[in-house]
Design a protein around this motif. Structure first.
Motif, PDB file in Angstrom:
ATOM      1  N   THR A 200      -6.585   5.546   7.516  1.00 34.01           N
ATOM      2  CA  THR A 200      -7.970   5.474   7.983  1.00 34.01           C
ATOM      3  C   THR A 200      -8.909   5.672   6.804  1.00 34.01           C
ATOM      4  O   THR A 200      -8.815   6.655   6.071  1.00 34.01           O
ATOM      5  CB  THR A 200      -8.240   6.558   9.038  1.00 34.01           C
ATOM      6  N   VAL A 201      -9.820   4.735   6.627  1.00 34.69           N
ATOM      7  CA  VAL A 201     -10.797   4.784   5.544  1.00 34.69           C
ATOM      8  C   VAL A 201     -12.174   4.552   6.139  1.00 34.69           C
ATOM      9  O   VAL A 201     -12.445   3.480   6.681  1.00 34.69           O
ATOM     10  CB  VAL A 201     -10.492   3.717   4.469  1.00 34.69           C
ATOM     11  N   TYR A 202     -13.012   5.575   6.055  1.00 34.76           N
ATOM     12  CA  TYR A 202     -14.379   5.488   6.580  1.00 34.76           C
ATOM     13  C   TYR A 202     -14.405   5.000   8.029  1.00 34.76           C
ATOM     14  O   TYR A 202     -15.260   4.180   8.422  1.00 34.76           O
ATOM     15  CB  TYR A 202     -15.240   4.578   5.699  1.00 34.76           C
ATOM     16  N   GLY A 203     -13.451   5.475   8.823  1.00 34.39           N
ATOM     17  CA  GLY A 203     -13.422   5.161  10.243  1.00 34.39           C
ATOM     18  C   GLY A 203     -12.702   3.887  10.608  1.00 34.39           C
ATOM     19  O   GLY A 203     -12.643   3.523  11.789  1.00 34.39           O
ATOM     20  N   HIS A 204     -12.134   3.179   9.621  1.00 40.91           N
ATOM     21  CA  HIS A 204     -11.441   1.928   9.891  1.00 40.91           C
ATOM     22  C   HIS A 204     -10.006   2.011   9.392  1.00 40.91           C
ATOM     23  O   HIS A 204      -9.707   2.722   8.441  1.00 40.91           O
ATOM     24  CB  HIS A 204     -12.150   0.751   9.207  1.00 40.91           C
ATOM     25  N   LYS A 205      -9.119   1.234  10.010  1.00 37.99           N
ATOM     26  CA  LYS A 205      -7.726   1.200   9.610  1.00 37.99           C
ATOM     27  C   LYS A 205      -7.499   0.142   8.530  1.00 37.99           C
ATOM     28  O   LYS A 205      -7.924  -1.008   8.675  1.00 37.99           O
ATOM     29  CB  LYS A 205      -6.821   0.890  10.809  1.00 37.99           C
ATOM     30  N   ILE A 206      -6.825   0.566   7.461  1.00 40.66           N
ATOM     31  CA  ILE A 206      -6.462  -0.351   6.381  1.00 40.66           C
ATOM     32  C   ILE A 206      -4.947  -0.311   6.214  1.00 40.66           C
ATOM     33  O   ILE A 206      -4.338   0.758   6.210  1.00 40.66           O
ATOM     34  CB  ILE A 206      -7.166   0.024   5.062  1.00 40.66           C
ATOM     35  N   HIS A 207      -4.362  -1.497   6.084  1.00 39.43           N
ATOM     36  CA  HIS A 207      -2.907  -1.603   5.949  1.00 39.43           C
ATOM     37  C   HIS A 207      -2.501  -1.643   4.476  1.00 39.43           C
ATOM     38  O   HIS A 207      -3.064  -2.394   3.680  1.00 39.43           O
ATOM     39  CB  HIS A 207      -2.408  -2.877   6.636  1.00 39.43           C
ATOM     40  N   ILE A 208      -1.510  -0.823   4.138  1.00 37.87           N
ATOM     41  CA  ILE A 208      -0.942  -0.807   2.797  1.00 37.87           C
ATOM     42  C   ILE A 208       0.557  -1.042   2.908  1.00 37.87           C
ATOM     43  O   ILE A 208       1.236  -0.396   3.712  1.00 37.87           O
ATOM     44  CB  ILE A 208      -1.208   0.537   2.092  1.00 37.87           C
ATOM     45  N   TYR A 209       1.052  -1.970   2.107  1.00 37.70           N
ATOM     46  CA  TYR A 209       2.489  -2.247   2.073  1.00 37.70           C
ATOM     47  C   TYR A 209       3.067  -1.707   0.780  1.00 37.70           C
ATOM     48  O   TYR A 209       2.466  -1.871  -0.293  1.00 37.70           O
ATOM     49  CB  TYR A 209       2.752  -3.751   2.167  1.00 37.70           C
ATOM     50  N   GLU A 210       4.229  -1.050   0.856  1.00 36.50           N
ATOM     51  CA  GLU A 210       4.898  -0.505  -0.328  1.00 36.50           C
ATOM     52  C   GLU A 210       6.342  -0.974  -0.396  1.00 36.50           C
ATOM     53  O   GLU A 210       6.998  -1.134   0.629  1.00 36.50           O
ATOM     54  CB  GLU A 210       4.903   1.026  -0.299  1.00 36.50           C
ATOM     55  N   GLU A 211       6.817  -1.168  -1.631  1.00 35.58           N
ATOM     56  CA  GLU A 211       8.205  -1.550  -1.856  1.00 35.58           C
ATOM     57  C   GLU A 211       8.584  -1.144  -3.273  1.00 35.58           C
ATOM     58  O   GLU A 211       7.775  -1.245  -4.193  1.00 35.58           O
ATOM     59  CB  GLU A 211       8.371  -3.067  -1.673  1.00 35.58           C
ATOM     60  N   GLY A 212       9.810  -0.660  -3.460  1.00 39.53           N
ATOM     61  CA  GLY A 212      10.265  -0.267  -4.786  1.00 39.53           C
ATOM     62  C   GLY A 212       9.827   1.144  -5.132  1.00 39.53           C
ATOM     63  O   GLY A 212       8.979   1.740  -4.467  1.00 39.53           O
ATOM     64  N   SER A 213      10.406   1.675  -6.210  1.00 41.12           N
ATOM     65  CA  SER A 213      10.107   3.062  -6.575  1.00 41.12           C
ATOM     66  C   SER A 213      10.145   3.289  -8.076  1.00 41.12           C
ATOM     67  O   SER A 213      10.608   4.315  -8.549  1.00 41.12           O
ATOM     68  CB  SER A 213      11.115   4.001  -5.901  1.00 41.12           C
ATOM     69  N   GLY A 214       9.705   2.336  -8.849  1.00 38.71           N
ATOM     70  CA  GLY A 214       9.684   2.486 -10.293  1.00 38.71           C
ATOM     71  C   GLY A 214       8.585   3.420 -10.760  1.00 38.71           C
ATOM     72  O   GLY A 214       7.759   3.887  -9.978  1.00 38.71           O
ATOM     73  N   LYS A 215       8.566   3.707 -12.070  1.00 40.14           N
ATOM     74  CA  LYS A 215       7.579   4.622 -12.641  1.00 40.14           C
ATOM     75  C   LYS A 215       6.175   4.013 -12.646  1.00 40.14           C
ATOM     76  O   LYS A 215       5.185   4.726 -12.554  1.00 40.14           O
ATOM     77  CB  LYS A 215       7.985   5.010 -14.055  1.00 40.14           C
ATOM     78  N   LYS A 216       6.105   2.707 -12.788  1.00 36.57           N
ATOM     79  CA  LYS A 216       4.802   2.038 -12.805  1.00 36.57           C
ATOM     80  C   LYS A 216       4.448   1.534 -11.408  1.00 36.57           C
ATOM     81  O   LYS A 216       5.307   1.039 -10.683  1.00 36.57           O
ATOM     82  CB  LYS A 216       4.808   0.866 -13.791  1.00 36.57           C
ATOM     83  N   THR A 217       3.164   1.647 -11.058  1.00 37.34           N
ATOM     84  CA  THR A 217       2.674   1.178  -9.759  1.00 37.34           C
ATOM     85  C   THR A 217       1.875  -0.092  -9.938  1.00 37.34           C
ATOM     86  O   THR A 217       0.852  -0.097 -10.629  1.00 37.34           O
ATOM     87  CB  THR A 217       1.823   2.257  -9.074  1.00 37.34           C
ATOM     88  N   LEU A 218       2.335  -1.172  -9.314  1.00 35.32           N
ATOM     89  CA  LEU A 218       1.677  -2.473  -9.376  1.00 35.32           C
ATOM     90  C   LEU A 218       0.898  -2.685  -8.078  1.00 35.32           C
ATOM     91  O   LEU A 218       1.478  -2.690  -6.997  1.00 35.32           O
ATOM     92  CB  LEU A 218       2.705  -3.597  -9.540  1.00 35.32           C
ATOM     93  N   VAL A 219      -0.426  -2.842  -8.188  1.00 35.38           N
ATOM     94  CA  VAL A 219      -1.280  -3.015  -7.018  1.00 35.38           C
ATOM     95  C   VAL A 219      -1.719  -4.476  -6.923  1.00 35.38           C
ATOM     96  O   VAL A 219      -2.473  -4.967  -7.767  1.00 35.38           O
ATOM     97  CB  VAL A 219      -2.515  -2.098  -7.084  1.00 35.38           C
ATOM     98  N   PHE A 220      -1.234  -5.167  -5.894  1.00 38.92           N
ATOM     99  CA  PHE A 220      -1.585  -6.570  -5.676  1.00 38.92           C
ATOM    100  C   PHE A 220      -2.890  -6.654  -4.871  1.00 38.92           C
ATOM    101  O   PHE A 220      -3.042  -5.982  -3.851  1.00 38.92           O
ATOM    102  CB  PHE A 220      -0.466  -7.283  -4.935  1.00 38.92           C
ATOM    103  N   MET A 221      -3.806  -7.504  -5.331  1.00 39.98           N
ATOM    104  CA  MET A 221      -5.133  -7.639  -4.721  1.00 39.98           C
ATOM    105  C   MET A 221      -5.365  -9.110  -4.388  1.00 39.98           C
ATOM    106  O   MET A 221      -5.360  -9.968  -5.281  1.00 39.98           O
ATOM    107  CB  MET A 221      -6.197  -7.112  -5.690  1.00 39.98           C
ATOM    108  N   SER A 222      -5.580  -9.408  -3.119  1.00 36.69           N
ATOM    109  CA  SER A 222      -5.605 -10.804  -2.666  1.00 36.69           C
ATOM    110  C   SER A 222      -6.922 -11.500  -2.961  1.00 36.69           C
ATOM    111  O   SER A 222      -7.971 -10.884  -3.089  1.00 36.69           O
ATOM    112  CB  SER A 222      -5.331 -10.866  -1.167  1.00 36.69           C
ATOM    113  N   GLY A 223      -6.823 -12.817  -3.009  1.00 34.93           N
ATOM    114  CA  GLY A 223      -8.007 -13.645  -3.151  1.00 34.93           C
ATOM    115  C   GLY A 223      -8.761 -13.754  -1.840  1.00 34.93           C
ATOM    116  O   GLY A 223      -8.271 -13.360  -0.780  1.00 34.93           O
ATOM    117  N   GLY A 224      -9.964 -14.285  -1.907  1.00 38.21           N
ATOM    118  CA  GLY A 224     -10.801 -14.415  -0.727  1.00 38.21           C
ATOM    119  C   GLY A 224     -10.176 -15.319   0.321  1.00 38.21           C
ATOM    120  O   GLY A 224      -9.714 -16.418   0.011  1.00 38.21           O
ATOM    121  N   GLY A 225     -10.126 -14.841   1.571  1.00 42.48           N
ATOM    122  CA  GLY A 225      -9.669 -15.669   2.671  1.00 42.48           C
ATOM    123  C   GLY A 225      -8.169 -15.749   2.868  1.00 42.48           C
ATOM    124  O   GLY A 225      -7.713 -16.469   3.767  1.00 42.48           O
ATOM    125  N   THR A 226      -7.381 -15.016   2.061  1.00 41.05           N
ATOM    126  CA  THR A 226      -5.931 -15.029   2.228  1.00 41.05           C
ATOM    127  C   THR A 226      -5.575 -14.225   3.468  1.00 41.05           C
ATOM    128  O   THR A 226      -5.714 -13.000   3.474  1.00 41.05           O
ATOM    129  CB  THR A 226      -5.229 -14.443   0.990  1.00 41.05           C
TER     130      THR A 226
END
Length: 277
Positions: free
Chosen positions: A3-29
């Motif tokens: 919950t973020v500012y009263g709204h639900k946001i979905h986060i998907y996670e996979e893998g467990s390496g030392k580095k965290t890669l955050v994928f950010m989608s293009g408009g309209g995907t």
């Protein structure tokens, strides 16, 4: 789901390496989690992979909140915080989210280790860029009334046609597409994108590590020559930038995922070595 500012946001996670890669989608995907799967499934053996689905995308709530860049970034960062996913992060923005990634690196450089652009947009990409908003609103009106279901080919995006999704995942993507086509959030993003890009363009380019993958311009609204120039000019203006030009259309991560995954792994290995030295 967080919950973020009263709204639900979905986060998907996979893998467990030392580095965290955050994928950010293009408009309209419609489904960022499935759109990026062909690529991140080749990276999660070594890295902690995260996909943040902004409001109006994927399984996240549709809202009518402002899409100014400060609000969008605040929601993304708060979602990660609420999910207890800590930085520093390696950002992998596609298309429009390149503006958010640059804003992030400008405002919170300590949180960003590198930006790996997946044919990401830069502020200059929106200079003189034509946006036919009345036509876009008409398309949203049709989508909201289910008219897109009459044209099945609309749901056959590059992830479905060329990616490594299973049949079940393809069916799920189609279902999400019909429910997340030109949502209110997406429309508000389009309204704000030129203003957001101009705002980020006024500040200096963040000093971080850059690896940019560039398409041939197909699907960007620009000619190949112009799109290549935009990408080259940006990399040349950075102190630590590298550009890899590909001969794929805009959704490069659904077409060249094997090569892109290999290049990312090689780049991050070299980056690790340089940081150690």
């Amino acid at each position: 789901m967080v919950t973020v500012y009263g709204h639900k946001i979905h986060i998907y996670e996979e893998g467990s390496g030392k580095k965290t890669l955050v994928f950010m989608s293009g408009g309209g995907t419609a489904s960022p989690t499935l759109d990026f799967k062909s690529l991140y499934s080749l990276l999660s053996d070594q890295y902690h992979v995260v996909v943040v689905e902004k409001t109006g995308y994927g399984f996240s709530d549709i809202t009518n909140t402002s899409r100014d860049i400060a609000t969008v970034l605040s929601e993304t960062r708060q979602a990660l915080k609420n999910a207890r996913i800590n930085g520093p992060y390696i950002l992998l923005p596609h298309s429009m989210s390149g503006i958010e990634a640059l804003c992030w690196a400008q405002k919170h450089p300590e949180e960003i280790e590198a930006i790996v652009g997946l044919d990401m947009a830069t502020p200059n990409a929106y200079d003189g860029y034509p946006i036919n908003f009345p036509l876009i609103k008409l398309a949203a009106y049709a989508a909201n009334r289910g008219m897109t279901r009459w044209i099945p080919n609309l749901a056959e995006n590059d992830a479905i046609k060329y990616g490594s999704l299973t049949d079940d995942e393809k069916a799920l993507y189609r279902s999400i597409f019909y429910n997340r086509t030109l949502t209110t959030n997406m429309l508000n993003e389009i309204k704000m994108i030129k203003q957001n890009a101009k705002r980020i363009g006024k500040s200096t380019i963040p000093e971080t590590n850059y690896l940019l993958f560039s398409s041939n311009g197909e699907g960007t609204g620009c000619s190949e020559k112009k799109w290549r120039c935009i990408q080259r000019d940006f990399v040349q203006s950075t102190k630590k930038g590298k550009l890899i030009e590909l001969h794929y259309s805009h959704y490069i991560h659904n077409l060249g995922y094997d090569r892109i995954a290999l290049e990312i792994k090689n780049y991050l290995e070299v980056l690790d070595q340089s940081l150690e030295n």
